[in-house]
Each structure stands twice: as C-alpha cells, then as structure tokens.
Motif scaffolding. Structure first.
Motif, mmCIF file in Angstrom:
data_model
loop_
_atom_site.group_PDB
_atom_site.id
_atom_site.type_symbol
_atom_site.label_atom_id
_atom_site.label_comp_id
_atom_site.label_asym_id
_atom_site.label_seq_id
_atom_site.Cartn_x
_atom_site.Cartn_y
_atom_site.Cartn_z
ATOM 1 N N GLU A 36 -42.106 13.954 4.449
ATOM 2 C CA GLU A 36 -40.601 14.321 4.958
ATOM 3 C C GLU A 36 -39.949 14.365 3.627
ATOM 4 O O GLU A 36 -39.755 13.344 2.860
ATOM 5 C CB GLU A 36 -40.040 13.163 5.828
ATOM 6 C CG GLU A 36 -40.680 12.947 7.180
ATOM 7 C CD GLU A 36 -40.081 12.066 8.084
ATOM 8 O OE1 GLU A 36 -38.868 11.897 7.880
ATOM 9 O OE2 GLU A 36 -40.523 11.615 9.076
ATOM 10 N N THR A 61 -29.545 14.916 7.337
ATOM 11 C CA THR A 61 -27.965 15.690 7.364
ATOM 12 C C THR A 61 -28.678 17.318 6.753
ATOM 13 O O THR A 61 -29.364 17.428 6.185
ATOM 14 C CB THR A 61 -27.199 15.346 6.470
ATOM 15 O OG1 THR A 61 -27.662 15.419 4.980
ATOM 16 C CG2 THR A 61 -26.655 13.835 6.829
ATOM 17 N N LYS A 62 -27.778 17.919 7.418
ATOM 18 C CA LYS A 62 -28.136 19.523 7.302
ATOM 19 C C LYS A 62 -29.643 19.820 7.473
ATOM 20 O O LYS A 62 -29.888 20.164 8.621
ATOM 21 C CB LYS A 62 -27.501 19.901 5.801
ATOM 22 C CG LYS A 62 -26.293 19.702 5.647
ATOM 23 C CD LYS A 62 -25.830 20.158 4.296
ATOM 24 C CE LYS A 62 -24.080 19.851 4.348
ATOM 25 N NZ LYS A 62 -23.542 20.322 2.869
ATOM 26 N N THR A 63 -30.588 19.939 6.505
ATOM 27 C CA THR A 63 -31.778 20.523 6.725
ATOM 28 C C THR A 63 -32.790 19.437 5.802
ATOM 29 O O THR A 63 -32.152 19.019 5.149
ATOM 30 C CB THR A 63 -31.801 22.096 6.285
ATOM 31 O OG1 THR A 63 -31.765 22.134 4.512
ATOM 32 C CG2 THR A 63 -31.270 22.884 6.892
ATOM 33 N N GLN A 64 -34.088 19.681 6.400
ATOM 34 C CA GLN A 64 -35.155 18.812 5.854
ATOM 35 C C GLN A 64 -36.279 19.566 5.936
ATOM 36 O O GLN A 64 -36.575 20.372 6.581
ATOM 37 C CB GLN A 64 -35.177 17.510 6.420
ATOM 38 C CG GLN A 64 -36.312 16.775 6.125
ATOM 39 C CD GLN A 64 -36.008 15.703 4.904
ATOM 40 O OE1 GLN A 64 -35.961 16.523 3.727
ATOM 41 N NE2 GLN A 64 -35.789 14.748 4.965
ATOM 42 N N GLU A 65 -37.061 19.517 4.633
ATOM 43 C CA GLU A 65 -38.392 20.126 4.841
ATOM 44 C C GLU A 65 -39.491 19.141 5.155
ATOM 45 O O GLU A 65 -39.552 17.867 4.690
ATOM 46 C CB GLU A 65 -38.754 20.307 3.191
ATOM 47 C CG GLU A 65 -37.935 21.711 2.634
ATOM 48 C CD GLU A 65 -38.630 22.123 1.364
ATOM 49 O OE1 GLU A 65 -39.496 21.577 0.733
ATOM 50 O OE2 GLU A 65 -38.259 23.435 1.030
ATOM 51 N N LYS A 78 -38.705 24.392 7.055
ATOM 52 C CA LYS A 78 -37.407 23.909 6.680
ATOM 53 C C LYS A 78 -36.405 23.736 8.010
ATOM 54 O O LYS A 78 -36.307 24.973 8.551
ATOM 55 C CB LYS A 78 -36.686 25.002 5.859
ATOM 56 C CG LYS A 78 -35.016 24.525 5.280
ATOM 57 C CD LYS A 78 -34.639 25.216 4.444
ATOM 58 C CE LYS A 78 -33.296 24.760 3.649
ATOM 59 N NZ LYS A 78 -32.672 25.837 2.776
ATOM 60 N N VAL A 79 -36.392 22.471 8.549
ATOM 61 C CA VAL A 79 -36.056 22.211 10.014
ATOM 62 C C VAL A 79 -34.287 21.716 9.951
ATOM 63 O O VAL A 79 -33.922 21.115 8.839
ATOM 64 C CB VAL A 79 -36.861 21.170 10.509
ATOM 65 C CG1 VAL A 79 -38.130 21.694 10.639
ATOM 66 C CG2 VAL A 79 -36.994 19.692 10.134
ATOM 67 N N GLU A 80 -33.991 22.149 10.881
ATOM 68 C CA GLU A 80 -32.331 21.348 11.195
ATOM 69 C C GLU A 80 -32.517 20.517 12.339
ATOM 70 O O GLU A 80 -33.327 20.490 13.127
ATOM 71 C CB GLU A 80 -31.409 22.618 11.426
ATOM 72 C CG GLU A 80 -31.508 23.975 10.562
ATOM 73 C CD GLU A 80 -30.659 25.243 10.915
ATOM 74 O OE1 GLU A 80 -30.181 24.915 12.351
ATOM 75 O OE2 GLU A 80 -30.646 25.868 10.106
ATOM 76 N N MET A 81 -31.306 19.627 12.284
ATOM 77 C CA MET A 81 -31.224 18.560 13.242
ATOM 78 C C MET A 81 -31.243 19.615 14.843
ATOM 79 O O MET A 81 -30.537 20.560 14.848
ATOM 80 C CB MET A 81 -30.068 17.727 13.104
ATOM 81 C CG MET A 81 -30.235 16.721 11.973
ATOM 82 S SD MET A 81 -31.921 15.545 12.398
ATOM 83 C CE MET A 81 -31.153 14.668 13.925
ATOM 84 N N LYS A 83 -33.192 20.837 16.756
ATOM 85 C CA LYS A 83 -34.154 22.005 16.809
ATOM 86 C C LYS A 83 -35.646 21.683 17.104
ATOM 87 O O LYS A 83 -35.655 20.383 16.818
ATOM 88 C CB LYS A 83 -33.864 22.927 15.595
ATOM 89 C CG LYS A 83 -32.599 23.312 15.041
ATOM 90 C CD LYS A 83 -31.944 24.389 16.163
ATOM 91 C CE LYS A 83 -30.553 25.162 15.665
ATOM 92 N NZ LYS A 83 -30.086 26.050 16.620
ATOM 93 N N THR A 103 -36.553 17.494 16.369
ATOM 94 C CA THR A 103 -35.174 16.953 15.741
ATOM 95 C C THR A 103 -34.189 16.611 16.800
ATOM 96 O O THR A 103 -33.032 16.483 16.311
ATOM 97 C CB THR A 103 -34.957 17.491 14.479
ATOM 98 O OG1 THR A 103 -34.410 18.998 15.120
ATOM 99 C CG2 THR A 103 -36.158 17.661 13.534
#
Length: 397
Positions: A36, A61-65, A78-81, A83, A103
C-alpha cells in the motif's frame, strides 16, 4: 480502561467478472505480497472459493497505489476511495482466482451463518460463565478439539478471534487469508482462518471463520463475538452467572425496560444520556461486554459539546488496543448517567487526549456498567430488555 474493540466486516461483493477483460497477475506461489503506497507490505493468501477474494486497504485521501507482488510477476493499481478494482490471479498457469480491491467504506456488512448445533435436546441452551476481576464475562470451550480454552464474551466484537501465540502450540488452526481489522486504537491487517470448529458447553459451531490477534498477557485465549447468537435471544444473568439462549423471546417481567439498539458497523449500540449540570447529552454508545471500563466518549464529541471545564478530572489512564497503539485518556467524573429510565451515579468517564485513527466517533459503555443489569438481547428484532440486579449500586471501581 478500554480493551480490544474490533469490527470484522464480511463484505457482500456481488460483482460481475464476466463479459470483460480483466488484468492478470501470474503466480507460482500461494502467498502474494501487497504494498500500500510506497512501503507498507502485507501478505495475502488468495482464496479461490471466496469468489471474489477481497482486499480492503486502509483508508486514504484522494488516491493510493496498491501493488500485488508474486514470485514471478507484479501489478499496480491507482485506486480511489469508494471504488472497486477487479482483476485475476492465475496460479501455476491454470488456477484462476477472482480478486478484488474494495475501498467502498459504505459497503453493506453481512456475516457468515454462525449457527450452532446442540448435543442434547432442550427448550433453551444454558452457558455458565465467570466474572473476572476485570468485570468481564469468561467462558470455557475449545477450538478444533483443542484442550480447554478461556473465551472472552464480547458484544463489541462482530466476529471471533484467537490469540496468535496459541496457534500450532495449543490449537491447530490453518491460516489461509488476511483481513483489515479496525480496532479502537487504529487499523491493522491480521491473519484469518476460514474453517474452524467451536465448542462451548455442549454447543457446536462449524465452519467458523477466525481472526488471529496477539493478545499479549490478556487473561483469555479467544474472543467470542455476539454473532455466535445471531437470530437468537440471549439472556445474560450476572447473579446466576449464566447465559441462556432462546429461539424466541421468553416471558418478560414488568421490571425490565425495553431499549432499542442499532447495529453500527456491525456492533450493537444503545442510546444513553449523560447529565452534566442538568443538561442531557444523548448519544449512541457501543454496548461492549468486552470492555473492562465504564464509559467513554471521543475527544471530538467532548470538544463539540463544550464539556471541557464542566467535569472534574480524576486522573489519567492508558490502554492499548489491537493495533498495539497506546492511547492516553483523561478520566473525568460524570455525576449522572441515564439508561432507559434507570440512573447511575458517579461514573468514571474516559476521554482520549487525542482520538485514534478510527471511523468511530461515538461512545462506549463497558462491562463495569453493563454487569449491573440482567440483560435480554433480542438479536432478531434489534431490542434489549434491562433490569437492575444486585450489583446496581456497588462501587464503580
């Protein structure tokens, strides 16, 4: 003091994997590493029969790889909350595992069927318990035909847990997955086991999923959550030290008061009123028999309602939850607490000096208070019936 408080969420993920081309991760090993962000790495044991095998990352917050790393391949998303990302893991070139990164923090919570079977016929089932020096409920039982284990009965837990050091030493447990455990002090990814047998006083639960958490020097080996009695009616009698399980609501005397409860993130909450300088502050409190404390509220709630300076400070205390984070709290004197139309006096109220990083900002009512009532919990209709017992006005420490 506050103890473990966890939420085991079994997410209903009815997603269509058909009719679209999905990314593929190749693997020749049973274990996949998941990263993460830039550095945090967990291990996952993909389970084909999960359909899909779901990974829930920590909130961000925002996006996470999110990167999946096998012994021969890797894949990054590259995911968003809120989703969902679907993909496939192909093991040994032939076995395909439907996999999902989820998420969605608003996903509906459901539970496996923790239905038990009886070893003898009876109109209702009785489970004896003891009350520890910490005021909590302890049961005796076994997991996977082990020697006798001590269980903490925890209405503040929506699943079942075994202490990690016992695995392969005192209890045979096959760890075959992992889960993001949300505790009162933070979040932590922990190992899980999908198929286990639980036995307590002649009652047997089969195909029970377990979390594995290191309880350290706690006086119990495992935790039994409220879901063991879902769709049942449970009576907890602290005078006789017996829990009685009914299929339907038994006759209830007029001394009991009905209290509605609601499940918040899979945990039962009831409304209580704190009375400060003749002002009532009503809030939902986690009905937590697994807590050895009395009452607690969040720093956020304390600040929002301008309670600073209105309650005398008695001192400070600390506790460590499942994420192994030390939380320092201010202990304040609450003169009056109302539950239904019953009042209790001179309650120790705990307020963290800084709220932990968890989604819960409501209150917690522990077994130092709950033990003062004979309680009937109707899990079928989301209501409780409370009646003061001989501990009602005993000392609060």
């Amino acid at each position: 003091m506050k103890k473990l408080f966890f939420i085991l969420s079994f997410l209903l993920c009815q997603c269509s994997f058909a009719q679209k081309t999905l990314p593929i991760l190749k693997s020749n090993a049973k274990t996949i590493k998941i990263r993460e962000g830039k550095s945090e790495i967990h291990e996952q044991h993909p389970i084909a029969k999960a359909n899909p095998d779901v990974y829930v990352p920590k909130p961000f917050t925002k996006t996470q790889e999110i990167t999946y790393i096998s012994d021969i391949d890797s894949i990054t998303f590259k995911v968003e909350m809120n989703k969902i990302v679907d993909f496939l893991i192909v093991q040994n070139g032939k076995d395909t595992i439907k996999t999902q990164i989820n998420t969605n923090r608003n996903q509906v919570i459901s539970y496996p069927k923790y239905a038990y079977t009886k070893n003898k016929s009876a109109k209702h089932d009785t489970i004896p318990f003891s009350i520890g020096e910490d005021s909590r409920i302890y049961l005796k039982g076994s997991i996977n035909n082990s020697d006798t284990l001590t269980f903490l009965f925890d209405t503040g837990a929506s699943g079942m847990v075994i202490s990690t050091p016992l695995i392969d030493k005192k209890v045979k447990v096959k760890l075959d997955g992992s889960f993001l455990n949300v505790g009162s002090d933070g979040v932590e990814r922990v190992p899980t086991s999908s198929q286990n047998k639980l036995t307590i006083n002649g009652l047997t639960w089969n195909q029970v999923p377990l979390l594995a958490i290191d309880f350290g020097d706690s006086p119990f080996d495992a935790v039994l959550g409220w879901v063991a009695f879902q769709n049942k009616v449970l009576k907890i009698n602290y005078e006789t030290k017996k829990m009685i399980v009914y299929d339907s609501l038994p006759p209830i005397s007029g001394d009991f008061r009905k209290v509605d409860f609601r499940l918040i993130d899979g945990i039962p909450y009831i409304k209580c009123k704190m009375i400060v300088n003749n002002t009532e502050y009503e809030e939902w409190f986690d009905f937590d028999s697994g807590s050895d404390g009395s009452l607690s509220i969040s720093k956020e709630y304390f600040t929002k309602h301008n309670l600073a300076g209105k309650l005398n400070k008695l001192g400070e205390s600390g506790w460590i939850g499942t994420a192994d984070i030390n939380i320092v709290t201010d202990v304040l004197l609450l003169r009056r607490l109302k539950i239904a139309d019953f009042e209790l006096y001179n309650i120790q109220l705990s307020v963290p000096q800084k709220d932990p990083d968890t989604p819960d900002r409501l209150g917690n009512i522990g077994n130092l208070i709950l033990k003062r009532f004979t309680t009937i919990i109707d899990f079928r209709n989301n209501c409780m019936y409370l009646n003061p017992n001989n501990l009602m006005y005993s000392r609060m420490d």
